[in-house]
Motif scaffolding. Structure first.
Motif, PDB file in Angstrom:
ATOM      1  N   THR A  59      -8.827  -7.258   1.061  1.00  0.00           N
ATOM      2  CA  THR A  59      -7.619  -6.602   1.573  1.00  0.00           C
ATOM      3  C   THR A  59      -6.400  -7.007   0.755  1.00  0.00           C
ATOM      4  OG1 THR A  59      -8.502  -6.481   3.817  1.00  0.00           O
ATOM      5  CG2 THR A  59      -6.112  -6.343   3.584  1.00  0.00           C
ATOM      6  N   LEU A  60      -6.292  -8.291   0.477  1.00  0.00           N
ATOM      7  CA  LEU A  60      -5.162  -8.775  -0.320  1.00  0.00           C
ATOM      8  C   LEU A  60      -5.216  -8.212  -1.735  1.00  0.00           C
ATOM      9  CD1 LEU A  60      -5.123 -12.498   0.857  1.00  0.00           C
ATOM     10  CD2 LEU A  60      -3.472 -10.714   1.449  1.00  0.00           C
ATOM     11  N   ARG A  61      -6.410  -8.165  -2.312  1.00  0.00           N
ATOM     12  CA  ARG A  61      -6.541  -7.590  -3.652  1.00  0.00           C
ATOM     13  C   ARG A  61      -6.102  -6.130  -3.661  1.00  0.00           C
ATOM     14  NH1 ARG A  61      -9.907  -9.526  -7.627  1.00  0.00           N
ATOM     15  NH2 ARG A  61      -9.074  -7.744  -8.767  1.00  0.00           N
ATOM     16  N   ASN A  62      -6.459  -5.382  -2.612  1.00  0.00           N
ATOM     17  CA  ASN A  62      -6.066  -3.971  -2.538  1.00  0.00           C
ATOM     18  C   ASN A  62      -4.546  -3.823  -2.460  1.00  0.00           C
ATOM     19  OD1 ASN A  62      -8.746  -3.234  -2.613  1.00  0.00           O
ATOM     20  ND2 ASN A  62      -8.919  -2.934  -0.402  1.00  0.00           N
ATOM     21  N   TYR A  63      -3.900  -4.655  -1.658  1.00  0.00           N
ATOM     22  CA  TYR A  63      -2.446  -4.612  -1.558  1.00  0.00           C
ATOM     23  C   TYR A  63      -1.804  -4.858  -2.927  1.00  0.00           C
ATOM     24  CZ  TYR A  63      -2.506  -4.731   3.584  1.00  0.00           C
ATOM     25  OH  TYR A  63      -2.681  -4.436   4.910  1.00  0.00           O
ATOM     26  N   ALA A  64      -2.290  -5.881  -3.620  1.00  0.00           N
ATOM     27  CA  ALA A  64      -1.732  -6.222  -4.934  1.00  0.00           C
ATOM     28  C   ALA A  64      -2.000  -5.119  -5.948  1.00  0.00           C
ATOM     29  CB  ALA A  64      -2.318  -7.547  -5.425  1.00  0.00           C
ATOM     30  N   TRP A  65      -3.190  -4.507  -5.882  1.00  0.00           N
ATOM     31  CA  TRP A  65      -3.560  -3.434  -6.810  1.00  0.00           C
ATOM     32  C   TRP A  65      -2.609  -2.249  -6.687  1.00  0.00           C
ATOM     33  CZ3 TRP A  65      -5.887  -1.665 -10.920  1.00  0.00           C
ATOM     34  CH2 TRP A  65      -6.283  -0.336 -11.003  1.00  0.00           C
ATOM     35  N   VAL A  66      -2.330  -1.825  -5.461  1.00  0.00           N
ATOM     36  CA  VAL A  66      -1.430  -0.696  -5.247  1.00  0.00           C
ATOM     37  C   VAL A  66      -0.016  -1.055  -5.683  1.00  0.00           C
ATOM     38  CG1 VAL A  66      -0.460   0.898  -3.545  1.00  0.00           C
ATOM     39  CG2 VAL A  66      -2.850   0.195  -3.366  1.00  0.00           C
ATOM     40  N   ALA A  67       0.433  -2.265  -5.356  1.00  0.00           N
ATOM     41  CA  ALA A  67       1.783  -2.696  -5.731  1.00  0.00           C
ATOM     42  C   ALA A  67       1.955  -2.725  -7.248  1.00  0.00           C
ATOM     43  CB  ALA A  67       2.077  -4.073  -5.138  1.00  0.00           C
ATOM     44  N   ARG A  68       0.898  -3.137  -7.965  1.00  0.00           N
ATOM     45  CA  ARG A  68       0.986  -3.153  -9.429  1.00  0.00           C
ATOM     46  C   ARG A  68       1.046  -1.747 -10.008  1.00  0.00           C
ATOM     47  NH1 ARG A  68      -2.894  -7.293  -9.027  1.00  0.00           N
ATOM     48  NH2 ARG A  68      -4.556  -5.809  -9.515  1.00  0.00           N
ATOM     49  N   ARG A  69       0.383  -0.802  -9.372  1.00  0.00           N
ATOM     50  CA  ARG A  69       0.328   0.566  -9.886  1.00  0.00           C
ATOM     51  C   ARG A  69       1.611   1.352  -9.627  1.00  0.00           C
ATOM     52  NH1 ARG A  69      -3.055   2.727 -13.300  1.00  0.00           N
ATOM     53  NH2 ARG A  69      -3.742   4.478 -12.044  1.00  0.00           N
ATOM     54  N   PHE A  70       2.414   0.888  -8.670  1.00  0.00           N
ATOM     55  CA  PHE A  70       3.640   1.600  -8.329  1.00  0.00           C
ATOM     56  C   PHE A  70       4.823   0.638  -8.330  1.00  0.00           C
ATOM     57  CE2 PHE A  70       0.358   4.255  -6.418  1.00  0.00           C
ATOM     58  CZ  PHE A  70       0.755   5.519  -6.804  1.00  0.00           C
ATOM     59  N   GLU A  71       5.638   0.741  -9.378  1.00  0.00           N
ATOM     60  CA  GLU A  71       6.873  -0.022  -9.385  1.00  0.00           C
ATOM     61  C   GLU A  71       7.800   0.539  -8.303  1.00  0.00           C
ATOM     62  OE1 GLU A  71       7.399  -2.720 -10.998  1.00  0.00           O
ATOM     63  OE2 GLU A  71       5.480  -2.626 -12.050  1.00  0.00           O
ATOM     64  N   HIS A  72       8.829  -0.194  -7.967  1.00  0.00           N
ATOM     65  CA  HIS A  72       9.687   0.176  -6.842  1.00  0.00           C
ATOM     66  C   HIS A  72      10.282   1.578  -6.977  1.00  0.00           C
ATOM     67  CE1 HIS A  72       9.470  -4.213  -6.464  1.00  0.00           C
ATOM     68  NE2 HIS A  72       9.698  -4.021  -5.181  1.00  0.00           N
ATOM     69  N   ASP A  73      10.651   1.966  -8.185  1.00  0.00           N
ATOM     70  CA  ASP A  73      11.316   3.262  -8.354  1.00  0.00           C
ATOM     71  C   ASP A  73      10.356   4.449  -8.244  1.00  0.00           C
ATOM     72  OD1 ASP A  73       9.976   2.706 -10.702  1.00  0.00           O
ATOM     73  OD2 ASP A  73      11.574   3.406 -12.020  1.00  0.00           O
ATOM     74  N   ARG A  74       9.046   4.194  -8.182  1.00  0.00           N
ATOM     75  CA  ARG A  74       8.073   5.275  -8.051  1.00  0.00           C
ATOM     76  C   ARG A  74       7.476   5.365  -6.641  1.00  0.00           C
ATOM     77  NH1 ARG A  74       3.517   4.794 -10.955  1.00  0.00           N
ATOM     78  NH2 ARG A  74       3.146   7.018 -10.652  1.00  0.00           N
ATOM     79  N   ARG A  75       7.906   4.489  -5.770  1.00  0.00           N
ATOM     80  CA  ARG A  75       7.414   4.514  -4.398  1.00  0.00           C
ATOM     81  C   ARG A  75       8.226   5.516  -3.584  1.00  0.00           C
ATOM     82  NH1 ARG A  75       6.936  -2.097  -3.622  1.00  0.00           N
ATOM     83  NH2 ARG A  75       5.598  -2.419  -5.460  1.00  0.00           N
ATOM     84  N   ARG A  76       7.538   6.289  -2.784  1.00  0.00           N
ATOM     85  CA  ARG A  76       8.198   7.339  -2.001  1.00  0.00           C
ATOM     86  C   ARG A  76       8.344   6.878  -0.551  1.00  0.00           C
ATOM     87  NH1 ARG A  76       8.505  12.489  -4.316  1.00  0.00           N
ATOM     88  NH2 ARG A  76       7.807  12.450  -6.482  1.00  0.00           N
TER      89      ARG A  76
END
Length: 203
Positions: A59-76
């Motif tokens: 679960t923690l790895r998944n959270y980190a994976w998504v966060a790495r793929r989307f920098e703050h300015d690309r999050r909707r």
């Protein structure tokens, strides 16, 4: 959590909205926290992260994976963390395309998943039916080749294409509309142009 007996319905609804936003934000917060820990302290910090949060490693790895793929300015902000997780394996232009569409269409996470999977399935079918620019097709207007020439021609070549942000978005939309990845779409365009050039030479 306890509630007063005379809580107005509108207040109850607002609490639900706030809880949803809190839950969505906490996933991003955990992802960013883990991303920072990885970059600063290394992978060994996962043991401490598991102890601190009570969440399992995957679960923690998944959270980190998504966060790495989307920098703050690309999050909707209008979409959940789960929406972003659905498109993490796509290229950034494709991610932006599908998230923008989900936001415009007000899709749930499941609706976005269904649309993306349908597109990938169509993409797979389209890839199988694309015309092959094989040796037999182009040998008509080419002189006989030596064995060495054949070996050289079979080597793969990497082509780098520079596009402005606007053109990149345009081609990403066109690719998605045809159920293709951006790479496959551009390759198909190049093969189409090459095929037309061969036709003009042989006409």
């Amino acid at each position: 959590m306890t509630f007063p007996q005379n809580l107005p319905e509108r207040a109850w609804e607002q609490i639900g909205t706030n809880l949803r936003e809190l839950a969505n934000s906490s996933a991003w917060w955990l992802g960013d926290w883990l991303k920072y820990g990885e970059a600063t302290y290394g992978w060994r910090r996962y043991k401490e992260a598991i102890e601190r949060t009570g969440l399992d490693y995957q679960t923690l790895r998944n959270y980190a994976w998504v966060a790495r793929r989307f920098e703050h300015d690309r999050r909707r902000d209008g979409l959940s963390f789960a929406h972003h997780a659905e498109v993490t394996r796509l290229s950034p232009p494709e991610q932006d395309y599908w998230l923008r569409k989900a936001e415009q269409q007000k899709w749930s996470r499941n609706e976005l998943r269904k649309a993306v999977r349908a597109s990938l399935a169509a993409q797979s079918d389209a890839t199988e039916t694309l015309p092959d620019n094989d040796d037999e097709q182009v040998a008509v207007d080419r002189p006989a080749e030596s064995a060495a020439d054949g070996k050289d021609r079979q080597k793969s070549t990497t082509l780098t294409v520079e596009l402005s942000a606007g053109r990149l978005e345009y081609h990403a939309k066109a690719a998605a509309a045809h159920g293709l990845s951006l790479d496959q779409w551009l390759t198909h365009l190049l093969e189409t142009v090459d095929g037309r050039s061969v036709e003009r030479r042989t006409a």
